[in-house]
Design a protein around this motif. Structure first.
Motif, PDB file in Angstrom:
ATOM      1  N   ASN A   1      12.492 -28.826 -89.795  1.00 13.22           N
ATOM      2  CA  ASN A   1      12.989 -27.537 -90.280  1.00 13.22           C
ATOM      3  C   ASN A   1      12.004 -26.804 -91.194  1.00 13.22           C
ATOM      4  OD1 ASN A   1      15.320 -25.668 -90.503  1.00 13.22           O
ATOM      5  ND2 ASN A   1      15.210 -26.236 -92.672  1.00 13.22           N
ATOM      6  N   ALA A   2      10.972 -27.525 -91.646  1.00 12.64           N
ATOM      7  CA  ALA A   2      10.071 -26.923 -92.645  1.00 12.64           C
ATOM      8  C   ALA A   2       9.296 -25.750 -92.070  1.00 12.64           C
ATOM      9  CB  ALA A   2       9.107 -27.983 -93.164  1.00 12.64           C
ATOM     10  N   ASP A   3       9.358 -24.630 -92.754  1.00 11.20           N
ATOM     11  CA  ASP A   3       8.496 -23.492 -92.428  1.00 11.20           C
ATOM     12  C   ASP A   3       7.286 -23.600 -93.362  1.00 11.20           C
ATOM     13  OD1 ASP A   3      10.433 -22.390 -90.606  1.00 11.20           O
ATOM     14  OD2 ASP A   3      11.490 -21.489 -92.288  1.00 11.20           O
ATOM     15  N   GLU A   4       6.210 -24.135 -92.851  1.00  5.95           N
ATOM     16  CA  GLU A   4       5.043 -24.335 -93.705  1.00  5.95           C
ATOM     17  C   GLU A   4       4.388 -22.988 -94.033  1.00  5.95           C
ATOM     18  OE1 GLU A   4       3.247 -28.637 -92.859  1.00  5.95           O
ATOM     19  OE2 GLU A   4       3.512 -27.487 -90.999  1.00  5.95           O
ATOM     20  N   ILE A   5       3.702 -22.970 -95.169  1.00  4.17           N
ATOM     21  CA  ILE A   5       3.169 -21.707 -95.692  1.00  4.17           C
ATOM     22  C   ILE A   5       1.647 -21.700 -95.671  1.00  4.17           C
ATOM     23  CG2 ILE A   5       3.351 -20.047 -97.594  1.00  4.17           C
ATOM     24  CD1 ILE A   5       5.692 -21.696 -98.723  1.00  4.17           C
ATOM     25  N   PHE A   6       1.090 -20.600 -95.240  1.00  3.42           N
ATOM     26  CA  PHE A   6      -0.362 -20.407 -95.204  1.00  3.42           C
ATOM     27  C   PHE A   6      -0.687 -19.030 -95.756  1.00  3.42           C
ATOM     28  CE2 PHE A   6       0.976 -23.252 -91.883  1.00  3.42           C
ATOM     29  CZ  PHE A   6       0.091 -24.318 -91.978  1.00  3.42           C
ATOM     30  N   MET A   7      -1.964 -18.788 -96.032  1.00  2.00           N
ATOM     31  CA  MET A   7      -2.355 -17.433 -96.408  1.00  2.00           C
ATOM     32  C   MET A   7      -2.761 -16.690 -95.146  1.00  2.00           C
ATOM     33  SD  MET A   7      -1.834 -16.479 -99.419  1.00  2.00           S
ATOM     34  CE  MET A   7      -2.846 -15.090 -99.954  1.00  2.00           C
ATOM     35  N   GLY A   8      -2.234 -15.491 -94.992  1.00  2.00           N
ATOM     36  CA  GLY A   8      -2.606 -14.680 -93.842  1.00  2.00           C
ATOM     37  C   GLY A   8      -3.903 -13.946 -94.101  1.00  2.00           C
ATOM     38  N   GLU A   9      -4.445 -13.383 -93.078  1.00  2.00           N
ATOM     39  CA  GLU A   9      -5.733 -12.696 -93.216  1.00  2.00           C
ATOM     40  C   GLU A   9      -5.628 -11.451 -94.087  1.00  2.00           C
ATOM     41  OE1 GLU A   9      -7.464 -12.115 -89.396  1.00  2.00           O
ATOM     42  OE2 GLU A   9      -7.596 -14.292 -89.007  1.00  2.00           O
ATOM     43  N   ASP A  10      -4.419 -10.888 -94.156  1.00  2.00           N
ATOM     44  CA  ASP A  10      -4.239  -9.683 -94.982  1.00  2.00           C
ATOM     45  C   ASP A  10      -3.911 -10.017 -96.428  1.00  2.00           C
ATOM     46  OD1 ASP A  10      -1.708 -10.709 -94.740  1.00  2.00           O
ATOM     47  OD2 ASP A  10      -0.758  -8.815 -94.177  1.00  2.00           O
ATOM     48  N   GLY A  11      -4.022 -11.305 -96.770  1.00  2.00           N
ATOM     49  CA  GLY A  11      -3.769 -11.677 -98.159  1.00  2.00           C
ATOM     50  C   GLY A  11      -2.313 -11.895 -98.485  1.00  2.00           C
ATOM     51  N   ASN A  12      -1.460 -11.865 -97.480  1.00  2.00           N
ATOM     52  CA  ASN A  12      -0.050 -12.172 -97.700  1.00  2.00           C
ATOM     53  C   ASN A  12       0.280 -13.526 -97.094  1.00  2.00           C
ATOM     54  OD1 ASN A  12       1.033  -9.857 -99.077  1.00  2.00           O
ATOM     55  ND2 ASN A  12       0.609  -8.712 -97.194  1.00  2.00           N
ATOM     56  N   PRO A  13       1.276 -14.197 -97.622  1.00  2.00           N
ATOM     57  CA  PRO A  13       1.659 -15.491 -97.054  1.00  2.00           C
ATOM     58  C   PRO A  13       2.145 -15.334 -95.620  1.00  2.00           C
ATOM     59  CG  PRO A  13       2.727 -15.147 -99.195  1.00  2.00           C
ATOM     60  CD  PRO A  13       2.088 -13.852 -98.806  1.00  2.00           C
ATOM     61  N   VAL A  14       1.831 -16.300 -94.793  1.00  2.00           N
ATOM     62  CA  VAL A  14       2.401 -16.369 -93.448  1.00  2.00           C
ATOM     63  C   VAL A  14       3.014 -17.753 -93.287  1.00  2.00           C
ATOM     64  CG1 VAL A  14       0.852 -14.686 -92.371  1.00  2.00           C
ATOM     65  CG2 VAL A  14       0.199 -17.100 -92.452  1.00  2.00           C
ATOM     66  N   TYR A  15       3.897 -17.878 -92.315  1.00  2.00           N
ATOM     67  CA  TYR A  15       4.637 -19.123 -92.154  1.00  2.00           C
ATOM     68  C   TYR A  15       4.418 -19.682 -90.758  1.00  2.00           C
ATOM     69  CZ  TYR A  15       7.003 -17.698 -96.450  1.00  2.00           C
ATOM     70  OH  TYR A  15       7.274 -17.337 -97.748  1.00  2.00           O
ATOM     71  N   SER A  16       4.492 -20.991 -90.653  1.00  2.00           N
ATOM     72  CA  SER A  16       4.276 -21.646 -89.359  1.00  2.00           C
ATOM     73  C   SER A  16       5.447 -21.402 -88.407  1.00  2.00           C
ATOM     74  CB  SER A  16       4.099 -23.144 -89.571  1.00  2.00           C
ATOM     75  OG  SER A  16       5.286 -23.694 -90.138  1.00  2.00           O
TER      76      SER A  16
ATOM     77  N   ALA B   1      14.129 -20.390 -91.324  1.00  2.00           N
ATOM     78  CA  ALA B   1      14.931 -19.839 -92.421  1.00  2.00           C
ATOM     79  C   ALA B   1      15.513 -18.476 -92.082  1.00  2.00           C
ATOM     80  CB  ALA B   1      14.085 -19.742 -93.681  1.00  2.00           C
ATOM     81  N   GLY B   2      15.032 -17.846 -91.012  1.00  2.00           N
ATOM     82  CA  GLY B   2      15.523 -16.504 -90.686  1.00  2.00           C
ATOM     83  C   GLY B   2      15.089 -15.463 -91.698  1.00  2.00           C
ATOM     84  N   GLY B   3      13.953 -15.730 -92.358  1.00  2.00           N
ATOM     85  CA  GLY B   3      13.383 -14.718 -93.252  1.00  2.00           C
ATOM     86  C   GLY B   3      13.953 -14.696 -94.659  1.00  2.00           C
ATOM     87  N   ILE B   4      14.734 -15.707 -95.003  1.00  2.00           N
ATOM     88  CA  ILE B   4      15.394 -15.713 -96.320  1.00  2.00           C
ATOM     89  C   ILE B   4      15.317 -17.105 -96.946  1.00  2.00           C
ATOM     90  CG2 ILE B   4      17.581 -15.283 -97.550  1.00  2.00           C
ATOM     91  CD1 ILE B   4      18.388 -13.428 -95.236  1.00  2.00           C
ATOM     92  N   LEU B   5      14.795 -17.185 -98.155  1.00  2.00           N
ATOM     93  CA  LEU B   5      14.756 -18.451 -98.902  1.00  2.00           C
ATOM     94  C   LEU B   5      15.421 -18.233-100.259  1.00  2.00           C
ATOM     95  CD1 LEU B   5      11.130 -19.811 -98.284  1.00  2.00           C
ATOM     96  CD2 LEU B   5      13.281 -20.832 -97.495  1.00  2.00           C
ATOM     97  N   GLY B   6      16.402 -19.055-100.576  1.00  2.00           N
ATOM     98  CA  GLY B   6      17.098 -18.899-101.860  1.00  2.00           C
ATOM     99  C   GLY B   6      17.776 -17.555-101.990  1.00  2.00           C
ATOM    100  N   GLY B   7      18.075 -16.940-100.852  1.00  2.00           N
ATOM    101  CA  GLY B   7      18.768 -15.657-100.874  1.00  2.00           C
ATOM    102  C   GLY B   7      17.847 -14.459-100.964  1.00  2.00           C
ATOM    103  N   ILE B   8      16.522 -14.705-100.957  1.00  2.00           N
ATOM    104  CA  ILE B   8      15.532 -13.643-101.146  1.00  2.00           C
ATOM    105  C   ILE B   8      14.638 -13.570 -99.910  1.00  2.00           C
ATOM    106  CG2 ILE B   8      13.664 -12.824-102.654  1.00  2.00           C
ATOM    107  CD1 ILE B   8      14.835 -14.610-104.866  1.00  2.00           C
TER     108      ILE B   8
ATOM    109  N   LYS C   1       2.443 -24.708-107.030  1.00  2.00           N
ATOM    110  CA  LYS C   1       2.561 -24.773-105.572  1.00  2.00           C
ATOM    111  C   LYS C   1       3.945 -24.291-105.168  1.00  2.00           C
ATOM    112  CE  LYS C   1      -0.363 -28.871-104.871  1.00  2.00           C
ATOM    113  NZ  LYS C   1      -0.375 -30.255-104.355  1.00  2.00           N
ATOM    114  N   PHE C   2       4.013 -23.713-104.003  1.00  2.00           N
ATOM    115  CA  PHE C   2       5.309 -23.276-103.485  1.00  2.00           C
ATOM    116  C   PHE C   2       5.816 -24.320-102.497  1.00  2.00           C
ATOM    117  CE2 PHE C   2       2.979 -19.167-104.219  1.00  2.00           C
ATOM    118  CZ  PHE C   2       3.647 -18.831-105.385  1.00  2.00           C
ATOM    119  N   ARG C   3       6.931 -24.954-102.797  1.00  2.00           N
ATOM    120  CA  ARG C   3       7.480 -25.956-101.890  1.00  2.00           C
ATOM    121  C   ARG C   3       8.101 -25.271-100.667  1.00  2.00           C
ATOM    122  NH1 ARG C   3      11.718 -28.472-105.712  1.00  2.00           N
ATOM    123  NH2 ARG C   3      11.791 -26.245-106.214  1.00  2.00           N
ATOM    124  N   PRO C   4       7.653 -25.619 -99.457  1.00  2.00           N
ATOM    125  CA  PRO C   4       8.241 -25.001 -98.263  1.00  2.00           C
ATOM    126  C   PRO C   4       9.753 -25.235 -98.206  1.00  2.00           C
ATOM    127  CG  PRO C   4       6.263 -26.221 -97.664  1.00  2.00           C
ATOM    128  CD  PRO C   4       6.563 -26.557 -99.101  1.00  2.00           C
ATOM    129  N   GLY C   5      10.461 -24.239 -97.767  1.00  2.00           N
ATOM    130  CA  GLY C   5      11.914 -24.347 -97.632  1.00  2.00           C
ATOM    131  C   GLY C   5      12.661 -24.110 -98.929  1.00  2.00           C
TER     132      GLY C   5
END
Lengths: 367, 367, 367, 367
Positions: free
Chosen positions: A262-277, A281-288, B101-105
């Motif tokens: 289930n883990a959506d792993e996190i990377f840095m995107g080329e535009d300097g924003n985080p991207v996910y594997s 989560a459907g675009g929402i973590l902790g309600g945000i 660090k940001f924990r995935p999920g």
């Protein structure tokens, strides 16, 4: 307190019954200076309008929306916006059949038990006709979003009708506007037409599942812990007539997954924003919002008004049988698509306004 | 507006972080004259308490609730009730691993993006520890309901863990309190224990599905159209940490049914109240209770903190790997059971109070 | 719904009774990243603290405020802030005299009639002790305002005590902190001391009038038509114990004026902002701030607890006489000054946050 | 959030501008089963209607109210009630004089500064015409109160106009409906007519003071501490256009009284209910009704639109002079009487509904 309003800052109150003089939405909290006109709103109402094909109710109404307040010289003024739709096709039909009988699956019996009075004409307030007001308010929300978040795209479509699910491998967004089911799969559109024809002829109805996505939403929207973005979306979708379940991202299937899967792993995107594997989560973590696509699905139960006779009781408590004639959709889920888009638009705008008011919003830069 | 409150008349505001001095619930709108004491609330907190078996987090805290206001000589006074739980096990551990660090999920990245500051200790506000405050408020709601609706029974239990579902044919409510999973099936309890042991040893986690029911609720509760009983239940459940989907009655499966199959036909019962041939609706029609059992299900995603290394980034935007050590539940869904019961209690009480204030409520007699 | 909250975006809920374990304020919606500590809040509580001179109640409590949540490493996090003040001077005195008697002018009889139960110790929830929680919340609001509107100055002072009014010609703001009455007039301070000494000795009490002003507030704040800035200020001041009237600008005297006399004519100032020939409006037009000083006045009735015997009844309905002994202020209006400043701070911050969230706020440039 | 709503359970949202197509009130939370029709509401609108005599604006509109929803077969259904009044007298007059000028004392400048856009026709949303919607909602509230509290009487009247106050010794309630000023004093009616004639001819205007009372209200209504009955009444009255001060009971004069003089002593009445020696409190103690008459007074500033030239600026920041021609009331306070009665009705109904929902309300029997 009968709670006909939703939204925190962009606050929508709908009013009106199926067969009263009019229905509409009173919208408070719309930002000023946004270009808006009736034609722009009408576009969205026309998408929801009944009687457009044989798969939806044959009630034919223009559903013409009028702006009665809050707009001056083509722009919103920041004051309440009244959107009114007159009911023009209030057939003086004979309601004696349902006046004293409770239609199974409808709110007839519960409205009676709650209020001791009910406008039985077409379901009164509990009619899906109320959703026309939502679509009008959603059109307004879209106009505001177009000025604030021009990248945002909200797209609703059907993914299941009865036993038939779309084939994700054939997913083609371009198909959505090309068929009466808003289904992103040309083959499904053909198959479903045939399936629904059969159902309709037999006087039966069927359930459906709809998916609504939003792309282009910035990260950081959502108000934990009881106004989470997913909480408000769940509430918004569940409030639509006949909806019985709501999912975000993996949804109910999350019960089956392991944490590793289930883990959506996190990377840095080329535009300097985080991207996910991935986007379990459907675009929402902790309600945000994470900045990924928001993904919501919901199930609509089959139309309760069918031509098959069902057992029920009268107000006097006598056993009787009912066949619901009239102009009914064999699958109410179809017309739920534009309604769900409208609700998504209202919720996202509301959360964007909440976000904007905050000091240094989105200030937590990364990198 | 950060929306840490829920409820219309019985209004609960929770506050507090995982590792701050304390957390709690401020409850406004509790009716006066209800007997209440700390021991009565503690009963419910003890059910949720961590560290009770090897399947939940090993954090050990007494989770002792204190009533700071609103109760006089053993009775509620109608003024706000402050329920406080001090955090006693705030281990002075080394948080350097997750500080940057940001924990995935987890909500680490989104809280940072939203607020630009986050209490990283144990997840801060986004920690499931916040649910202790809900359970305290739920205990209070139950005490009030016991005086108002003595017939009401709220029961939560697990129905699925990863690939394992309960066998409805073996459903035995008496088993719920007899095993660490609140599963109404003795065989499942044994099987699941074995399954979870394996998962825990491998450092993995798993999702779950929980069902909560309420029996003995009168007909007529619910506030259409945006404060429907199902809408508020969906919102309440979705607000619980890690929940990804909520269903009422048939739920998502309603998409597959025909109208004929889905109809809950209505008859008169021997006691002069309506009875139904089935309960596909989950006890709610048009957002209003029918008098049947309320049936809600929701899915909880697998615990995101696992011992499997996952890719992520730091606040500085650098790629890194993370293994979340610490005291984590292999299945957070287990402890969601008492939380969901608490939310159900709060929502039902809230709607009962809404209902009571109405003129001639439940006046629509049948028969 | 018992409505112990105020504020739209900066939402304050107070809780606690005079003689319970503690009281406090739950503040939701505080922006993140604002420096705050207990010492900073304590400064404001110390100004309100009882027992500081012979003109206020001799109850002596440290009124030490603790921050239990929402602050991390000295900054607000955007999550709810719990401010708690423990009650330390809960004298185990004999309350038998007031337990069953209703003190005239107090809420004893109405709380009993409303709730059927009341915490009679020191007035319970209706005690002016509740205002300590407001002062704590107000201190927090001031800290936020200091970062957002550094030019803003909020100043409260007494303008009348019984028959004695200040002489506006002698108005000297520097005097406010120099006397126990927060009166901007050194001569009045001397005269009032003598007057109050006499009153206190005779066991009598007296009313007062307080003025609170805010300078440095930008134009454009206020939410017409039911959340007007003056509407919210009136509500905030009237909610303070013993307040019987609230005025903005000319206030009640506006009834006597002609339109010609009342007009605040408008000119362009040298800095390119509008200036006004006068401020009859008290800084608010149509519910929205003009940029001039906000001017609010309110009247506080005399302390109802006096040593003069008064006729009343018991809970059993028997006629009796009451003399309210105890530690009472001869003029409760004195301690209302810091409370009113706190309410002003909360209301102005709330409206500033409302304003910030709006598109292009303050965009209507002039000139 | 632009806050065009008031009320907790009986929730009124007004919408509409002075010269838009229509204005109205969306009322949510009205109890079901209450007889209501348009004629009944029209009665109240007719009392407020402009153009009825030479002392009020000569704008002539029928102000015909229509019920668009929430009423079925002559009874409320518990669903939202939409009350619409079409604007028929939207003279196509030349607004060029005020389009770019800010009228002193009006909200022109602040609306511009807040929103950056304003409907300048007749003041747009800030026009006193908005109060027609309040009167419609108040008529509805009265209809509900007539079924719930048939003893309740709400009466508004003028007590001062400019320098002229009524003589309380000549107070005659029967006079209120007999003169254009709603003044309970025949002599005053004659004197005021003469005074106002002079003012009108000179192109000037004047302020006023209005008193509104409610008799027959039970004890126990009010929600401490931020929804007190007096707090909500202060808010309701202050929200009316041009109001600058609000008083309860003794009001501002309470500042002058001693505790001895201010005490309302309590006795048992012959009917077994408490009676009071006086009513300095205005019927409210601790925010809760005592059962005595509720007494509220408020001051209205003089009409800002006068024929005397005043200095002001244009949107471009240029100095200019303005004379506000048009159809204006020499004393806006006159038409505030029915508006204040309407607000009183809404607030009292709202608090009665809050009260009803509480367990064992009014259970604290005495004697």
């Amino acid at each position: 307190m009968s709670i006909n309003s939703f939204g925190h800052l962009f606050r929508v109150t709908t009013w009106g019954e199926s067969h009263g003089p009019a229905l509409g939405a009173t919208v408070d909290g719309c930002p000023p200076g946004v270009p808006i006109d009736e034609a722009g709103l009408q576009h969205w109402l026309d998408r929801r309008k009944p009687g457009q094909n044989k798969y939806t109710t044959q009630r034919r109404e223009p559903d013409q929306v009028r702006i009665l307040s809050g707009v001056f010289e083509g722009q919103t003024t920041g004051t309440p916006i009244q959107l009114m739709i007159e009911n023009t096709d209030q057939r003086s039909k004979d309601y004696s059949d349902i006046k004293d009988k409770f239609r199974p699956g409808h709110a007839d019996i519960t409205y009676w038990q709650k209020y001791g009075i009910r406008d039985y004409r077409g379901g009164g307030r509990s009619s899906a006709r109320e959703t026309a007001a939502r679509v009008a308010a959603g059109g307004l929300a879209r106009a505001v979003l177009a000025t604030l978040l021009p990248e945002l795209r909200i797209t609703g479509y059907m993914v299941q009708i009865g036993p038939h699910r779309i084939d994700r491998a054939r997913f083609d967004a371009a198909q959505i506007e090309e068929n009466p089911f808003w289904v992103p799969d040309a083959q499904a559109a053909t198959d479903w037409a045939e399936y629904l024809d059969g159902l309709r002829k037999s006087g039966n109805s069927v359930g459906a599942m709809i998916e609504v996505t939003a792309s282009g939403l910035p990260a950081g929207l959502g108000a934990p812990v009881y106004g989470k973005l997913d909480t408000d979306l769940a509430s918004a979708m569940m409030s639509i007539n006949a909806v019985k379940g709501v999912e975000i991202g993996e949804g109910m299937a999350a019960a089956e997954l392991t944490g590793e899967a289930n883990a959506d792993e996190i990377f840095m995107g080329e535009d300097g924003n985080p991207v996910y594997s991935s986007n379990h989560a459907g675009g929402i973590l902790g309600g945000i919002s994470t900045g990924q696509d928001i993904i919501v699905r919901f199930a609509v139960k089959p139309t309760s008004s069918i031509l098959k006779p069902r057992q029920t009781i009268t107000r006097a408590g006598e056993a009787t049988e009912i066949i619901t004639k009239g102009r009914h959709d064999p699958c109410v889920g179809i017309r739920a698509v534009p309604v769900a888009e409208a609700m998504m638009a209202c919720v996202l705008l509301d959360h964007y306004l909440l976000h904007r008011g905050q000091i240094g919003h989105n200030r937590g830069a990364i990198g």
